[in-house]
Motif scaffolding. Structure first.
Motif, PDB file in Angstrom:
ATOM      1  N   ALA A 188       0.851  -1.202   0.000  1.00  0.00           N
ATOM      2  CA  ALA A 188       0.000   0.000   0.000  1.00  0.00           C
ATOM      3  C   ALA A 188       0.882   1.247   0.000  1.00  0.00           C
ATOM      4  O   ALA A 188       0.724   2.122   0.849  1.00  0.00           O
ATOM      5  CB  ALA A 188      -0.937  -0.015   1.196  1.00  0.00           C
ATOM      6  N   PRO A 189       1.801   1.363  -0.965  1.00  0.00           N
ATOM      7  CA  PRO A 189       2.741   2.495  -0.955  1.00  0.00           C
ATOM      8  C   PRO A 189       2.047   3.839  -1.131  1.00  0.00           C
ATOM      9  O   PRO A 189       2.644   4.878  -0.877  1.00  0.00           O
ATOM     10  CB  PRO A 189       3.669   2.197  -2.147  1.00  0.00           C
ATOM     11  CG  PRO A 189       2.909   1.272  -3.031  1.00  0.00           C
ATOM     12  CD  PRO A 189       2.040   0.456  -2.108  1.00  0.00           C
ATOM     13  N   TRP A 190       0.775   3.795  -1.560  1.00  0.00           N
ATOM     14  CA  TRP A 190       0.037   5.035  -1.827  1.00  0.00           C
ATOM     15  C   TRP A 190      -0.562   5.659  -0.577  1.00  0.00           C
ATOM     16  O   TRP A 190      -1.033   6.785  -0.618  1.00  0.00           O
ATOM     17  CB  TRP A 190      -1.101   4.741  -2.810  1.00  0.00           C
ATOM     18  CG  TRP A 190      -1.850   3.492  -2.417  1.00  0.00           C
ATOM     19  CD1 TRP A 190      -2.812   3.373  -1.466  1.00  0.00           C
ATOM     20  CD2 TRP A 190      -1.645   2.176  -2.943  1.00  0.00           C
ATOM     21  NE1 TRP A 190      -3.223   2.063  -1.351  1.00  0.00           N
ATOM     22  CE2 TRP A 190      -2.523   1.309  -2.263  1.00  0.00           C
ATOM     23  CE3 TRP A 190      -0.797   1.649  -3.925  1.00  0.00           C
ATOM     24  CZ2 TRP A 190      -2.575  -0.064  -2.536  1.00  0.00           C
ATOM     25  CZ3 TRP A 190      -0.860   0.288  -4.197  1.00  0.00           C
ATOM     26  CH2 TRP A 190      -1.743  -0.550  -3.498  1.00  0.00           C
ATOM     27  N   VAL A 191      -0.567   4.960   0.549  1.00  0.00           N
ATOM     28  CA  VAL A 191      -1.305   5.464   1.720  1.00  0.00           C
ATOM     29  C   VAL A 191      -0.693   6.772   2.217  1.00  0.00           C
ATOM     30  O   VAL A 191       0.505   6.867   2.490  1.00  0.00           O
ATOM     31  CB  VAL A 191      -1.326   4.414   2.848  1.00  0.00           C
ATOM     32  CG1 VAL A 191      -1.875   5.014   4.139  1.00  0.00           C
ATOM     33  CG2 VAL A 191      -2.170   3.211   2.438  1.00  0.00           C
ATOM     34  N   ASP A 192      -1.549   7.802   2.350  1.00  0.00           N
ATOM     35  CA  ASP A 192      -1.062   9.132   2.737  1.00  0.00           C
ATOM     36  C   ASP A 192      -2.032   9.851   3.671  1.00  0.00           C
ATOM     37  O   ASP A 192      -1.921  11.049   3.873  1.00  0.00           O
ATOM     38  CB  ASP A 192      -0.837   9.986   1.480  1.00  0.00           C
ATOM     39  CG  ASP A 192      -2.138  10.194   0.697  1.00  0.00           C
ATOM     40  OD1 ASP A 192      -3.208   9.688   1.135  1.00  0.00           O
ATOM     41  OD2 ASP A 192      -2.090  10.850  -0.350  1.00  0.00           O
ATOM     42  N   LEU A 238      -3.782   0.894 -11.387  1.00  0.00           N
ATOM     43  CA  LEU A 238      -3.467   1.217  -9.992  1.00  0.00           C
ATOM     44  C   LEU A 238      -4.701   1.204  -9.100  1.00  0.00           C
ATOM     45  O   LEU A 238      -4.667   0.692  -7.976  1.00  0.00           O
ATOM     46  CB  LEU A 238      -2.779   2.590  -9.946  1.00  0.00           C
ATOM     47  CG  LEU A 238      -2.477   3.162  -8.570  1.00  0.00           C
ATOM     48  CD1 LEU A 238      -1.587   2.220  -7.761  1.00  0.00           C
ATOM     49  CD2 LEU A 238      -1.812   4.533  -8.708  1.00  0.00           C
ATOM     50  N   GLU A 239      -5.810   1.726  -9.585  1.00  0.00           N
ATOM     51  CA  GLU A 239      -7.018   1.837  -8.784  1.00  0.00           C
ATOM     52  C   GLU A 239      -7.454   0.474  -8.236  1.00  0.00           C
ATOM     53  O   GLU A 239      -7.946   0.366  -7.111  1.00  0.00           O
ATOM     54  CB  GLU A 239      -8.125   2.468  -9.650  1.00  0.00           C
ATOM     55  CG  GLU A 239      -9.192   3.222  -8.888  1.00  0.00           C
ATOM     56  CD  GLU A 239      -8.669   4.049  -7.700  1.00  0.00           C
ATOM     57  OE1 GLU A 239      -7.541   4.597  -7.761  1.00  0.00           O
ATOM     58  OE2 GLU A 239      -9.398   4.126  -6.688  1.00  0.00           O
ATOM     59  N   TRP A 240      -7.285  -0.539  -9.023  1.00  0.00           N
ATOM     60  CA  TRP A 240      -7.690  -1.880  -8.598  1.00  0.00           C
ATOM     61  C   TRP A 240      -6.915  -2.290  -7.338  1.00  0.00           C
ATOM     62  O   TRP A 240      -7.493  -2.773  -6.365  1.00  0.00           O
ATOM     63  CB  TRP A 240      -7.431  -2.883  -9.733  1.00  0.00           C
ATOM     64  CG  TRP A 240      -7.956  -4.256  -9.417  1.00  0.00           C
ATOM     65  CD1 TRP A 240      -9.218  -4.714  -9.648  1.00  0.00           C
ATOM     66  CD2 TRP A 240      -7.234  -5.339  -8.793  1.00  0.00           C
ATOM     67  NE1 TRP A 240      -9.337  -6.013  -9.212  1.00  0.00           N
ATOM     68  CE2 TRP A 240      -8.133  -6.424  -8.689  1.00  0.00           C
ATOM     69  CE3 TRP A 240      -5.932  -5.499  -8.325  1.00  0.00           C
ATOM     70  CZ2 TRP A 240      -7.765  -7.647  -8.134  1.00  0.00           C
ATOM     71  CZ3 TRP A 240      -5.566  -6.712  -7.771  1.00  0.00           C
ATOM     72  CH2 TRP A 240      -6.473  -7.774  -7.676  1.00  0.00           C
ATOM     73  N   ALA A 266       1.458  -4.065  -7.817  1.00  0.00           N
ATOM     74  CA  ALA A 266       0.875  -2.890  -7.166  1.00  0.00           C
ATOM     75  C   ALA A 266       1.926  -1.803  -6.995  1.00  0.00           C
ATOM     76  O   ALA A 266       1.656  -0.618  -7.207  1.00  0.00           O
ATOM     77  CB  ALA A 266       0.298  -3.291  -5.809  1.00  0.00           C
ATOM     78  N   SER A 267       3.137  -2.206  -6.596  1.00  0.00           N
ATOM     79  CA  SER A 267       4.202  -1.223  -6.363  1.00  0.00           C
ATOM     80  C   SER A 267       4.600  -0.562  -7.673  1.00  0.00           C
ATOM     81  O   SER A 267       4.750   0.667  -7.744  1.00  0.00           O
ATOM     82  CB  SER A 267       5.424  -1.897  -5.728  1.00  0.00           C
ATOM     83  OG  SER A 267       5.035  -2.588  -4.561  1.00  0.00           O
ATOM     84  N   ILE A 268       4.763  -1.360  -8.720  1.00  0.00           N
ATOM     85  CA  ILE A 268       5.159  -0.778 -10.008  1.00  0.00           C
ATOM     86  C   ILE A 268       4.041   0.123 -10.543  1.00  0.00           C
ATOM     87  O   ILE A 268       4.301   1.226 -11.037  1.00  0.00           O
ATOM     88  CB  ILE A 268       5.544  -1.888 -11.014  1.00  0.00           C
ATOM     89  CG1 ILE A 268       6.886  -2.508 -10.579  1.00  0.00           C
ATOM     90  CG2 ILE A 268       5.648  -1.336 -12.439  1.00  0.00           C
ATOM     91  CD1 ILE A 268       7.391  -3.633 -11.461  1.00  0.00           C
TER      92      ILE A 268
END
Ligand code: GCW
Length: 706
Positions: free
Chosen positions: A538-542, A692-694, A668-670
């Motif tokens: 989940a590298p997108w979590v902000d 990415l959304e998936w 997911a990371s890429i």
């Protein structure tokens, strides 16, 4: 009648052939004691035809005798006889007994638990100054035999280099286990003290077999309930069960207990009433458990109460408890803290909080430091505290349960991770001193591991995770052991002493942790996992409450580049290390690039020592990780005929899960990093199958361990 007799004969034959107790379900761990090659078994019969004991009777001697009988009974083909005449027997010899006076050349003295195994004429003698040394020596002999190692290489002496070799259970009152992936807690608080699960004796045997001699039985996040009389009685039953195996029990103590239980209005460590409350509490516990190890404390960390609530320091809090315990035990005070104010860079906070306190802790306080400055990530540099508190007894905390390395579904042998930390040099004033040197030696030296043990039949959730429990114990006893040697002895005992099998499985284990690093956190990235449960990418979590809980805080990726500048131009976390080590960590010329993005921020197109750009290198590493899991699965599936069907099948099934999840991490990371870098994938590297959304919208309400 004849029909019934035939059926009976058939059932009996089947039972003998398969042996119901011989089922390989993993319960026996590495203590399987399976039949030996006939020629080797014959030699064993010569060196240990019977047992003779010269030691005062006691529960630890009984445990040693029982273990030797259990194994040798199988290998001799008949029950092990206890004989008075040592000349034709294996002998347990305590050094204060006549046997030792008669054999002045016995080896193996040292700190508690040291032992020797000697061949004296026709005799084999296990000797030690204390009972626990005799038990450890017995396990060492059985380990040697299980590996079918040459018996002429038998004489050996061993001594622990670390005094306290400890498992920390994050087990809760309700039977759940924080970050546990192997079922429920093995401590059944509801049934204690009246009923003690016999399984706990096997737990104690397993620990003693690798030298583990201390356990904290409750979570560091536990309520003060564990300090009530009701729970002291339960803990006492546990202590009574573990004591024969040389294991001392510790309790995690909630710092606010004087308020929570004692009706006081404060838990201020400098308040005389608070001090008296803890003194009385300690006395009450020692009256029930005379060899109680002491308290383990998580204070002012992640919402736990602590001395800072009253304007006091960690040293004030630790010393107050240490004085209540006195010379009866120790206080283990965790350095896993981060400021309520996240303005300071997260990896620097524990150092800032503890380093200035060097020299202020009482002699029976151990400050327990996680191996890295962040939080048990697949790869971290070592914590800079290890080089910065020469006047404090520092203990090392490792995580055996794989919170951040794929739970119990991914195969990751952790000894190389532990070894990488322990072998790190340049920390002390002596340039050659390693972390192992800093941690080892002395009566309160300590290495602790967060246990990966639960109620699952195979204890650890997967067969290969047993190796992490085993390796932890072996390294805690002697932190200079190699992860390769430990893997070899574990495989030989856990599966078979078959060189072909060992040579196939050990390399797979040794590369497995780097493989996880590659598909989860390559190039020194860290903390990219899903929130709360920590399952998956989940590298997108902000959007979490604190900035330093968010993955974006750690990777700092944007359109220009990626990585955390911790050099002097950035947070200067590097400045917390001695100069030589700081230089080594900052090194960018090493094509392995283990800490590149941990210490540096790079532009996507910067060229690396590997000849590739940062972006291309990242993608290559993710794919290398996926390929590494595929290779493990292929290797394992090719070995089917060498393993029992049950365990082979279970490992194969988990490797298939890991293949799937490694791809998920990679994809997911890429997908995420590419949305920022806007660079094409290097040739030959496939695009993620979903947008990415998936990946962002996947939810896992059933993920364990919170
Ligand atoms: O790694 C984190 C875990 C928490 C744990 C904490 C700690 C026991 O996610 O579950 O709490 O570390 O070490 O205190």
């Amino acid at each position: 009648m004849r029909g019934a007799a035939t059926i009976l004969a058939f059932v009996l034959a089947l039972l003998l052939a398969t042996g119901p107790s011989r089922a390989e379900d993993g319960y026996d761990l590495w203590l399987r004691y399976r039949p030996l090659e006939p020629a080797y078994a014959k030699e064993v019969r010569q060196i240990a035809p019977a047992l003779s004991v010269d030691a005062p009777p006691g529960p630890t001697i009984d445990a040693a005798t029982a273990e030797l009988s259990r194994a040798l009974g199988i290998w001799l083909g008949h029950p092990l006889a206890l004989v008075p005449d040592a000349r034709e027997a294996l002998q347990l010899c305590r050094r204060d007994r006549p046997c030792a006076a008669a054999l002045p050349t016995l080896r193996g003295t040292g700190p508690p638990g040291s032992f020797g195994i000697d061949r004296v004429g026709s005799r084999t003698v296990i000797s030690a100054a204390d009972d626990i040394g005799l038990l450890y020596g017995s396990f060492a002999l059985l380990r040697h035999i299980q590996q079918q190692a040459p018996l002429n290489a038998l004489p050996q002496a061993d001594a622990p280099r670390v005094a306290i070799r400890m498992l920390d259970h994050w087990d809760n009152l309700d039977g759940s286990v924080e970050r546990g992936y192997a079922g429920r807690s093995i401590f059944q608080w509801w049934r204690l003290p009246g009923y003690v699960d016999p399984r706990l004796t096997d737990y104690a045997r397993a620990n003693a077999s690798v030298g583990i001699n201390a356990v904290a039985v409750n979570n560091v996040n536990a309520p003060a309930t564990f300090l009530t009389p009701r729970f002291i009685a339960k803990t006492r039953a546990l202590a009574d069960t573990l004591r024969p195996y040389g294991i001392r029990v510790f309790l995690s103590a909630r710092f606010s207990a004087p308020r929570d239980l004692g009706g006081l209005t404060t838990a201020d460590p400098l308040d005389p009433e608070v001090q008296r409350w803890w003194q009385t509490k300690a006395d009450e516990i020692y009256a029930a458990i005379p060899d109680f190890g002491g308290f383990l404390v998580k204070a002012n960390s992640e919402g736990q109460p602590g001395p800072q609530d009253y304007g006091r320091s960690h040293a004030d809090g630790a010393n107050m408890l240490a004085r209540a315990v006195g010379d009866r035990g120790i206080v283990i005070w965790r350095a896993f803290v981060y400021d309520p104010d996240p303005a300071v860079e997260r990896t620097m906070q524990a150092y800032n909080a503890f380093q200035p306190l060097d020299g202020q802790f009482d002699s029976n306080v151990v400050v327990q430091v996680k191996n890295g400055p962040l939080d048990f990530q697949p790869r971290e540099p070592v914590s800079p505290l290890f080089g910065a508190m020469p006047k404090t007894q520092l203990g090392l905390e490792l995580q055996i349960t794989k919170e951040y390395l794929g739970f119990s579904t991914h195969l990751a042998y952790l000894a190389p991770l532990f070894e990488e930390a322990l072998d790190t040099g340049g920390l002390g004033r002596d340039e050659r001193a390693t972390l192992a040197d800093i941690v080892a030696g002395g009566p309160t030296s300590l290495i602790a591991g967060i246990a990966n043990i639960g109620s699952d039949r195979n204890w650890s959730g997967s067969h290969f995770d047993q190796a992490n429990w085993y390796a932890f114990g072996r390294l805690a006893w002697d932190p200079t052991r190699s992860s390769d040697a430990i893997a070899r002895e574990w495989v030989a005992q856990s599966f078979a002493p078959d060189p072909v099998l060992i040579d196939a499985v050990v390399p797979m284990m040794l590369t497995s942790r780097q493989t996880v690093v590659d598909y989860m956190t390559p190039l020194g990235l860290a903390h990219l996992m899903g929130s709360d449960h920590h399952y998956g990418p989940a590298p997108w979590v902000d959007d979490l409450e604190r900035p330093d809980w968010n993955p974006v805080y750690y990777h700092r990726a944007d359109a220009d580049g990626i990585g955390f500048d911790r050099t002097a131009e950035g947070s200067n976390a590097l400045g917390q290390y001695p100069a030589g080590l700081a230089k080594a960590y900052a090194e960018e010329g090493d094509p392995a690039l283990p800490f590149l993005l941990w210490f540096h921020r790079k532009r996507w197109d910067d060229r690396l020592a590997t000849g590739r750009t940062v972006w291309d290198e990242l993608v290559v590493r993710y794919d290398r990780g996926v390929a590494g899991v595929d290779a493990m699965a292929l290797q394992w599936n090719g070995l089917r005929s060498r393993f029992d069907a049950r365990r082979h099948g279970e490992v194969a099934a988990l490797l298939a899960v890991q293949q799937h999840e490694a791809r998920w991490w990679r994809d997911a990371s890429i997908a995420y990093f590419q949305s920022l870098s806007r660079r094409p994938l290097p040739p030959g590297h496939a695009a993620p199958p979903y947008p990415l959304e998936w990946y962002r919208t996947q939810r896992f309400p059933e993920a364990p361990g919170i």
